[in-house]
Every structure is written in structure tokens, then in C-alpha cells.
Design a protein around this motif. Structure first.
Motif, mmCIF file in Angstrom:
data_model
loop_
_atom_site.group_PDB
_atom_site.id
_atom_site.type_symbol
_atom_site.label_atom_id
_atom_site.label_comp_id
_atom_site.label_asym_id
_atom_site.label_seq_id
_atom_site.Cartn_x
_atom_site.Cartn_y
_atom_site.Cartn_z
ATOM 1 N N ASP A 1 0.824 -1.204 0.000
ATOM 2 C CA ASP A 1 0.000 0.000 0.000
ATOM 3 C C ASP A 1 0.858 1.253 0.000
ATOM 4 O OD1 ASP A 1 -2.252 -1.528 0.003
ATOM 5 O OD2 ASP A 1 -2.499 -1.487 2.191
ATOM 6 N N LEU A 2 1.973 1.214 0.785
ATOM 7 C CA LEU A 2 2.872 2.368 0.824
ATOM 8 C C LEU A 2 3.526 2.582 -0.533
ATOM 9 C CD1 LEU A 2 4.256 4.556 2.533
ATOM 10 C CD2 LEU A 2 6.053 2.880 3.052
ATOM 11 N N LEU A 3 3.966 1.480 -1.177
ATOM 12 C CA LEU A 3 4.567 1.589 -2.499
ATOM 13 C C LEU A 3 3.555 2.096 -3.505
ATOM 14 C CD1 LEU A 3 6.912 1.074 -4.455
ATOM 15 C CD2 LEU A 3 6.104 -1.287 -4.682
ATOM 16 N N ASP A 4 2.340 1.618 -3.409
ATOM 17 C CA ASP A 4 1.306 2.034 -4.343
ATOM 18 C C ASP A 4 0.974 3.514 -4.188
ATOM 19 O OD1 ASP A 4 -0.729 1.063 -6.342
ATOM 20 O OD2 ASP A 4 -2.058 1.965 -4.854
ATOM 21 N N ALA A 5 0.992 4.005 -2.934
ATOM 22 C CA ALA A 5 0.640 5.401 -2.680
ATOM 23 C C ALA A 5 1.706 6.364 -3.177
ATOM 24 C CB ALA A 5 0.394 5.605 -1.184
ATOM 25 N N HIS A 6 2.962 5.937 -3.156
ATOM 26 C CA HIS A 6 4.061 6.840 -3.500
ATOM 27 C C HIS A 6 4.732 6.480 -4.827
ATOM 28 C CE1 HIS A 6 3.820 8.806 0.386
ATOM 29 N NE2 HIS A 6 3.875 7.629 0.995
ATOM 30 N N LEU A 7 4.090 5.629 -5.615
ATOM 31 C CA LEU A 7 4.703 5.232 -6.877
ATOM 32 C C LEU A 7 4.831 6.412 -7.833
ATOM 33 C CD1 LEU A 7 5.742 3.074 -8.857
ATOM 34 C CD2 LEU A 7 3.364 2.678 -9.537
ATOM 35 N N ILE A 8 3.753 7.142 -8.019
ATOM 36 C CA ILE A 8 3.768 8.255 -8.974
ATOM 37 C C ILE A 8 4.778 9.330 -8.551
ATOM 38 C CG2 ILE A 8 2.394 10.069 -10.038
ATOM 39 C CD1 ILE A 8 1.862 7.245 -11.072
ATOM 40 N N PRO A 9 4.801 9.767 -7.263
ATOM 41 C CA PRO A 9 5.841 10.731 -6.867
ATOM 42 C C PRO A 9 7.254 10.199 -7.077
ATOM 43 C CG PRO A 9 4.108 10.673 -5.220
ATOM 44 C CD PRO A 9 3.833 9.550 -6.165
ATOM 45 N N ALA A 10 7.460 8.882 -6.879
ATOM 46 C CA ALA A 10 8.800 8.320 -7.070
ATOM 47 C C ALA A 10 9.221 8.389 -8.535
ATOM 48 C CB ALA A 10 8.840 6.875 -6.567
ATOM 49 N N VAL A 11 8.294 8.056 -9.445
ATOM 50 C CA VAL A 11 8.622 8.136 -10.875
ATOM 51 C C VAL A 11 8.792 9.593 -11.292
ATOM 52 C CG1 VAL A 11 7.858 7.543 -13.198
ATOM 53 C CG2 VAL A 11 7.413 5.980 -11.316
ATOM 54 N N ASP A 12 7.962 10.476 -10.740
ATOM 55 C CA ASP A 12 8.141 11.911 -11.005
ATOM 56 C C ASP A 12 9.524 12.372 -10.555
ATOM 57 O OD1 ASP A 12 5.842 12.567 -12.284
ATOM 58 O OD2 ASP A 12 4.757 13.191 -10.486
ATOM 59 N N GLY A 13 9.997 11.849 -9.425
ATOM 60 C CA GLY A 13 11.328 12.211 -8.934
ATOM 61 C C GLY A 13 12.413 11.784 -9.895
ATOM 62 N N VAL A 14 12.246 10.600 -10.511
ATOM 63 C CA VAL A 14 13.227 10.150 -11.504
ATOM 64 C C VAL A 14 13.230 11.082 -12.707
ATOM 65 C CG1 VAL A 14 13.855 8.287 -13.081
ATOM 66 C CG2 VAL A 14 13.095 7.754 -10.754
ATOM 67 N N ALA A 15 12.042 11.443 -13.196
ATOM 68 C CA ALA A 15 11.953 12.334 -14.356
ATOM 69 C C ALA A 15 12.554 13.704 -14.045
ATOM 70 C CB ALA A 15 10.494 12.477 -14.787
ATOM 71 N N PHE A 16 12.201 14.251 -12.877
ATOM 72 C CA PHE A 16 12.738 15.567 -12.512
ATOM 73 C C PHE A 16 14.247 15.494 -12.288
ATOM 74 C CE2 PHE A 16 13.254 19.018 -9.216
ATOM 75 C CZ PHE A 16 13.138 20.056 -10.123
ATOM 76 N N GLY A 17 14.708 14.405 -11.674
ATOM 77 C CA GLY A 17 16.143 14.243 -11.459
ATOM 78 C C GLY A 17 16.909 14.146 -12.763
ATOM 79 N N LEU A 18 16.355 13.456 -13.740
ATOM 80 C CA LEU A 18 17.041 13.333 -15.024
ATOM 81 C C LEU A 18 17.044 14.660 -15.777
ATOM 82 C CD1 LEU A 18 15.887 9.797 -16.158
ATOM 83 C CD2 LEU A 18 18.070 10.495 -15.194
ATOM 84 N N LEU A 19 16.003 15.456 -15.585
ATOM 85 C CA LEU A 19 16.033 16.811 -16.146
ATOM 86 C C LEU A 19 17.183 17.606 -15.531
ATOM 87 C CD1 LEU A 19 14.894 19.250 -17.678
ATOM 88 C CD2 LEU A 19 13.285 19.581 -15.788
ATOM 89 N N GLU B 1 14.379 12.885 -6.347
ATOM 90 C CA GLU B 1 13.540 12.151 -5.399
ATOM 91 C C GLU B 1 13.272 12.974 -4.142
ATOM 92 O OE1 GLU B 1 11.890 9.609 -5.906
ATOM 93 O OE2 GLU B 1 12.794 8.733 -7.695
ATOM 94 N N VAL B 2 14.281 13.689 -3.670
ATOM 95 C CA VAL B 2 14.070 14.534 -2.491
ATOM 96 C C VAL B 2 13.062 15.625 -2.794
ATOM 97 C CG1 VAL B 2 15.181 16.203 -0.949
ATOM 98 C CG2 VAL B 2 16.323 14.053 -1.480
ATOM 99 N N GLN B 3 13.130 16.178 -4.000
ATOM 100 C CA GLN B 3 12.234 17.271 -4.368
ATOM 101 C C GLN B 3 10.789 16.818 -4.559
ATOM 102 O OE1 GLN B 3 13.987 20.009 -3.440
ATOM 103 N NE2 GLN B 3 13.163 21.058 -5.215
ATOM 104 N N THR B 4 10.561 15.550 -4.882
ATOM 105 C CA THR B 4 9.202 15.079 -5.134
ATOM 106 C C THR B 4 8.738 14.083 -4.070
ATOM 107 O OG1 THR B 4 10.117 13.390 -6.627
ATOM 108 C CG2 THR B 4 9.364 15.456 -7.612
#
Length: 718
Positions: free
Chosen positions: A2-20, A252-255
Motif C-alpha cells: 500500500d505504501l509503495l502504491d501510494a508513492h509510486l507516482i511521486p517516485a517516478v516523477d522524482g526520476v523524471a525531474f532528477g534526469l532533467l 527524489e528529495v524534491q518530489t
């Protein structure tokens, strides 16, 4: 799950923002690590690409390709122009580069707003990417997944190009051994230009591709620059893959960090940046403890020896010995340090510098004359005091010459001037160039505002308590600063300043957050008086406090303690060899400079009667450093004049051209770096008062290897 499911989208957003951030930081790392340029306009290069891509986007693949091509090319050309702009500063250190590129960032930001407007532009992507895909049961924007793939491919291609191609070998050679590169027939200058052009192209491409994620708008360039600096510091300058993983961590820290630990997230990045820099400086710099040659000299014994040397009479015309000259300059060997390696050389050098600084025409040490002659009109002491007296007369007469608004600006200039003087102490005398002196400035400012709200409205009480609070703050952070040198000091102090800014925005009960503080009772000049409301009253109060603070500062800098601080900057190795506790000297200087900055913050609150985070932000830190460079890094009066020029440009001259204040300030930055390499004090010429020293000498570690080390003792410029 449930915790992984709740924070999946922010975690992927963190990867995208980090790669930017990785694509942007890769260019910044390339410019700094290979070309040696500390580029504070890198965020503006990103903004060039972002605005261009947004303007040309029309929702088609052709529009995306055109925007990518034009935005990348425009930023690439700007990077090549940056290479030409920084070429004359190659031997002047990173401080001049930082000021120049910050000025160019102000100019570029103003021009972009004039071209594209001040509102955030919408970005349209092709229909195929403007949709969502299923990711582990969640819908996620297709464009961001596509960007993640492109950034990974870019990291792989960049690593291959730097490690496996002849071009990459030339780039690495330009960073490690440019002389050897020139011997092979390649031009280091051409490689330098190519590197900065490539860095600009990376930033521009990141701006175009990242516009749908982090669109162009006010504050975007500064935000991208700060986060990119964190990535570069955490990842280092040697590996693109290290930069890659550092960027992902920052993203990841930012998101994800905001959703998991919202109270800590604002502090994590710059705290990590400061910790990494401090740890690196611990391994790279010498220990602050004095060496095994003997115990630290007793300051009382040193002062007693200094006074004895000044009172000792010598027959006129008899040359003094090096030991007597060194004793007179306050750098003679203390008990317990006799025989220490290098001690005799340090004392002799100090004495020689003292002899050179003797009044011309009086015969130096070989033609001793009574001191009172030097104080007569036309004497050296009179010539040094004349600028102080002239400036004081002008400042006293301002209320009779200016309107109420201009008088208020003059009071603000005095507050900024005290901040600039504190930067002078650290940059010019201690050799610690700082971009974070707004931190103790903010401590003093918010201390005064809260004291006023609590009913403590007497001016001297506010000044003393604010200075004490700022001094305690500087004592706490000082050990993290004094071990580093050169550019590392700039980065550590920048991190401290940004951490302080995060605290200001988060601690709303004390600082008011982003709204600031306003409506607190007016300050009373003395016990029993009324609150000061008139601009002339506030200005006169600020003038008295500034005169007292500057007078005390000059007395300390002219004392034996000031000579020891100058010696620490100019000949640290010899000072250590002589048994001097260099770390202790620098810590005391850091605390005193912090207290002076706290006084400036207190004055600013009293004069303005309001306080906002923008008054203690990074821009003010850059202005204070510019004021020091304008005046000459060893000139206290020059720092005050520089602060006045900045306030006049920002608030008075810009008033006749609304909306172009950043452009005018940017021009002032650029003109100062090019036209006044030695500051206003350098225009006086000669060696009088030490004012002819270059504004770039106080950056240890940035001095070219062929440049001679400055003398360990020098005269203090008023």
C-alpha cells in the motif's frame, strides 16, 4: 504494498525531474570541471531553451523538433559567447567569473522577459506524447516516460564520448594538462570554447525538453541553477554517472521527499551539499591546529612585544634590524616558537613589508622622523583619513539635500554597506570569499523585528542583541567554513545562505514565512525617547550606528590582530610554520564579521520598518560581494561606496526606467568586473594604504601557480 502504491507516482516523477536536472547539471559540470568557469548564468541558458521551445511548440512533431533545434542552437551560441566573455578573466580566479556570469544572468533574464513576457508560457507537445500510459496499475504521462529514456541514452552517449573518442580525450587533456594538449597541435582555447558551447547546448536542450515538466517562468532559471549546483557538488566533477545518480537523488528529495517528510525536505538538499563540501575540505586542506613546532603564541605577550618595539628609541639614520621591524609589525616570534621552521622568514617578510609601507620621502626605517609629522596636512595619516572625513561630511549633509524617499534609500544603503564591510573582512582580509553572509544578516534582522514586537524598542539594545545573535550563529557555522579555501568557500557559504533562507520560509511563527514581518513598533533612538518615524530621524540613527561600527572595524583591522589576519591570508603556510593558530584567527574573524552583518540587518529593519525573505536572499549576498569588488576587497570605505552605488542603481536609477532594474544591475556587475579589476581603491594608485591591491587577491587556491604570494602583512585601506 500500500505504501509503495501510494508513492509510486511521486517516485517516478522524482526520476523524471532528477534526469532533467542531470541534463542541466552535466553542462554545468562540464563548464566548471573542464573549462574552469564557475557559471552562475547556467540557469539562464536553460531558460533560453525553455522559452524558445515553448514559443515554437504547436503540438506537432515538427514544432517539437524545430523548438529543440533552435533552442539548443541559441543556448549553444550563448555558451560560446560566454567563453569569449570569461577569457579576459582566466587569471583572476573564480570570484570574478561568478560576478560576471551572475551579471550576465540578470541581463539575460530581463531580455527574456522583454521578448516572451513575464507570464509562464504554455507548452504543447505532440498528441502521441500528450497522453497517459498504464504503469503498475496507475496512469502516468507518456511524455515523462519518454524523457526518462532520452536522459538515460544521453548519459550513456556522453560517457562514451568523453572516454572513448579523440574529442573526449582532448577535453580531458584541456582540464588536466593544457600545455601537453597544445604540444600535440590542439588549441586549448578552441577546446575551451567548444566545451562552453557544448555546456550551453546541453542546458538549452534540457530547457526545450524539460519545458513541459518545469515550464519557463519567473524564478525558473534561479531554481534550476541552485538545484544543478547541488547535483554537481554531490556528484563531483569526474564522472557523468556520479552526476546521474546524484541528480536522481535530488529529484527524489524534491518530489518523494515532500510527500514523506515535508518538514525536512526543504533542508535536505543544501544540508547535504554543505556536508559533502565540508568533508571534502577536511581531507583536502591542512589541519587548523598549530604544528608540532611549539605552542600557540600568547596574544598578550605578542601585544606587549609590539608596544615595546614601538617605544624603543633608535638613533636617527641607523637602519633597524629585521627582528625589530618584525616586532613592530606585530609578527615577531613569540616565546616558545623560536627556532620554528619558517618563523624567521615570516618575521623578516613582515618587517620588509612594513619598511616598504613607510611614508615616502621620510627615508623609511633608515631616516626615522617623529610620528606627528606624518599626521600633518599632506602627511600619510592625513591622506588616509581624508576620504573618511569627506565621506562623513557628505553623509551628514544628505538630509538637507535629498527628498524623503532618497533619504530612506540612503539609510538602506548604510545597512547594506555594513553587510558589505563584513564581506570585506572575510573576503579581503581573511581570504574567505563568501556568498552566504546574508545568513547572519538575516539573524540580526529577524532578531530586531521580533525584539520590537516583544516591546524591546530601544535602538542600542536591539543592536547589541542582534549582533550577539549573529555572532553566535557565525560561531556555530564557522568551523564548517574556515577549513575550506577558494571556490569551496563560495559553495559552502552559498549552501549556508540557502539553508537559512529555507528556515526563514518554514519558521512562520518567527519570520512570518514568505509574507515577512510588518507592523512592529518603531525603534527608539535612546531610552525615554519616542519611536522614530520620520525618514530623517531614521537616517541619522543609521548614520550614527554605521559610523561607530565602521570606526571599530577600522581600529581592529589596523591593530596587531588585523595584521595577523592579513598575514593569514597572504602567507598561511609560513604563519602555521611560525606556530600561529591560523584556524583560531579565521574563526574569530568569521564571528566578528557575522556580528557586523547582524548590526547591518538590525539597521535595515529599523530603516525599512518591514522585513521579507527577499531582503536576505541570494541576490542580496551577490550585491554585497559586488559592493566589495566595486570598492576594492581591502577597502572598507570602498565597500560602503559600492553599496551606495548598488542601492542607487537598483532603486533610484531604475525608477526612471520601470521594470529594468535587473538589466541595470547586470550591466553594473559586468562593468565592474571589466572596468574596475582593482576596485575604486585601485584608482587611487600607488601603495598608499594598500588600496592598490587587486580585488582578486583574497581567493587562496584560485591564484595562478606562477603568481607570487602576497606579503603576509599589509596596510589596511580605509
Amino acid at each position: 504494498m500500500d505504501l509503495l502504491d501510494a508513492h509510486l507516482i511521486p517516485a517516478v516523477d522524482g526520476v523524471a525531474f532528477g534526469l532533467l536536472l542531470f541534463v542541466v547539471a552535466a553542462g554545468l559540470s562540464l563548464a566548471f570541471g573542464t573549462a574552469g568557469v564557475l557559471n552562475l548564468s547556467h540557469g539562464t541558458l536553460y531558460a533560453i531553451g525553455a522559452y524558445t521551445g515553448a514559443e515554437l511548440s504547436d503540438g506537432t512533431w515538427g514544432g517539437l523538433a524545430l523548438g529543440l533545434a533552435v533552442g539548443t542552437a541559441a543556448a549553444c551560441v550563448a555558451g560560446a559567447g560566454l567563453s569569449a566573455a570569461t577569457a579576459p578573466l582566466a587569471r583572476r580566479g573564480h570570484l570574478a567569473q561568478a560576478l560576471l556570469t551572475f551579471g550576465l544572468a540578470l541581463i539575460g533574464g530581463d531580455l527574456l522577459i522583454q521578448l516572451f513576457g513575464a507570464d509562464e508560457l504554455p507548452v504543447r507537445v505532440p498528441e502521441a506524447l500528450d497522453s497517459s500510459v498504464m504503469l503498475l496499475g496507475h496512469r502516468y504521462p507518456a511524455y515523462r516516460l519518454c524523457f526518462i529514456v532520452m536522459a538515460v541514452l544521453l548519459a550513456a552517449f556522453g560517457t562514451w564520448a568523453l572516454t572513448r573518442t579523440r574529442m573526449g580525450a582532448a577535453v580531458r587533456a584541456a582540464a588536466d594538462d593544457p600545455q601537453m594538449l597544445a604540444a600535440t597541435g590542439h588549441s586549448p582555447r578552441a577546446v575551451h570554447t567548444g566545451v562552453l558551447a557544448a555546456a550551453g547546448a546541453l542546458a538549452g536542450a534540457a530547457g526545450v525538453l524539460g519545458a513541459p515538466i518545469l515550464g519557463p517562468g519567473p524564478g525558473t532559471s534561479e531554481n534550476v541553477l541552485m538545484l544543478s549546483l547541488v547535483v554537481v557538488v554531490l556528484g563531483g566533477l569526474r564522472s557523468l554517472w556520479a552526476t546521474f545518480f546524484a541528480a536522481v537523488a535530488v529529484g527524489e528529495v524534491q518530489t518523494l521527499g515532500v510527500s514523506l517528510v515535508p518538514d525536512l525536505a526543504p533542508y535536505l538538499l543544501f544540508a547535504a551539499m554543505a556536508a559533502v563540501l565540508v568533508l571534502r575540505s577536511r581531507f583536502a586542506e591542512p589541519a587548523t591546529a598549530h604544528g608540532p613546532e611549539g605552542p600557540a603564541p600568547d596574544p598578550v605577550a605578542r601585544l606587549r612585544g609590539h608596544l615595546a618595539g614601538r617605544l624603543r628609541r633608535r638613533p636617527r639614520g641607523t637602519p633597524g634590524t629585521a627582528e625589530e621591524a618584525a616586532e613592530a609589525s606585530g609578527t615577531a616570534e613569540a616565546p616558545g616558537t623560536a627556532g620554528a621552521p619558517g618563523a624567521e622568514r615570516a618575521a623578516g617578510a613582515a618587517g620588509a613589508d612594513r619598511a616598504v609601507a613607510a611614508p615616502r620621502g621620510y627615508g623609511g626605517y633608515g631616516n626615522r622622523v617623529p610620528k606627528w609629522i606624518g599626521r600633518l596636512p599632506g602627511g600619510t595619516a592625513w591622506r588616509q583619513a581624508a576620504p573618511l572625513l569627506v565621506l562623513l561630511v557628505v553623509l551628514i549633509s544628505l538630509p538637507a539635500l535629498l527628498d524623503a524617499y532618497s533619504i530612506s534609500l540612503a539609510g538602506s544603503a548604510l545597512a547594506l554597506g555594513l553587510l558589505a564591510v563584513s564581506v570585506t573582512i572575510l573576503t579581503g582580509y581573511a581570504g574567505l570569499p563568501t556568498l552566504g553572509q546574508t545568513a547572519p544578516f538575516a539573524v540580526g534582522a529577524y532578531a530586531t523585528a521580533n525584539l520590537a514586537e516583544a516591546g524591546w524598542t530601544v535602538g542600542p539594545v536591539q543592536i547589541v542583541l542582534s549582533a550577539l545573535a549573529a555572532a553566535v550563529f557565525s560561531a556555530v557555522v564557522g568551523p564548517a567554513v574556515i577549513r575550506a579555501r577558494g571556490t569551496t568557500v563560495l559553495m559552502i557559504t552559498l549552501a549556508i545562505g540557502e539553508l537559512t533562507g529555507a528556515v526563514v520560509n518554514q519558521l512562520k511563527s518567527v519570520t512570518g514565512g514568505a509574507d515577512g514581518l510588518v507592523g512592529f513598533p518603531a525603534t527608539r533612538a535612546l531610552w525615554g525617547g519616542e519611536g522614530m518615524l520620520e525618514e530623517s530621524e531614521l537616517y541619522n540613527y543609521a548614520l550614527v550606528v554605521a559610523v561607530v561600527a565602521v570606526s571599530v572595524t577600522l581600529l581592529v583591522l589596523r591593530s596587531p590582530a588585523g595584521k595577523l589576519l592579513t598575514g593569514t591570508r597572504g602567507a598561511e603556510a609560513r604563519m602555521r610554520a611560525s606556530g600561529h593558530p591560523v584556524g583560531r584567527y579565521l574563526l574569530v574573524a568569521h564571528i566578528c564579521a557575522g556580528a557586523l552583518a547582524g548590526v547591518g540587518g538590525s539597521l535595515m529593519v529599523t530603516v525599512q520598518q518591514y522585513l521579507s525573505p527577499a531582503d536576505v536572499g541570494f541576490e542580496i549576498a551577490a550585491f554585497a560581494l559586488l559592493a566589495v569588488v566595486i570598492g576594492g576587497t581591502t577597502s572598507v570605505i570602498g565597500a560602503l561606496l559600492g553599496a551606495g552605488l548598488i542601492v542607487a542603481t537598483r532603486d533610484w536609477v531604475a525608477g526612471s526606467w520601470p521594470g529594468h532594474g535587473p538589466l541595470l544591475l547586470g550591466v553594473l556587475f559586468v562593468a565592474t568586473v571589466y572596468v574596475l579589476p582593482r576596485g575604486l581603491a585601485g584608482l587611487r594608485g600607488g601603495s598608499g594604504g594598500g588600496s592598490g591591491r587587486s580585488s582578486e587577491v583574497p581567493v587562496p587556491g584560485d591564484r595562478p601557480p606562477s603568481a607570487p604570494a602576497p606579503n603576509p602583512a599589509g596596510k589596511v585601506s580605509p
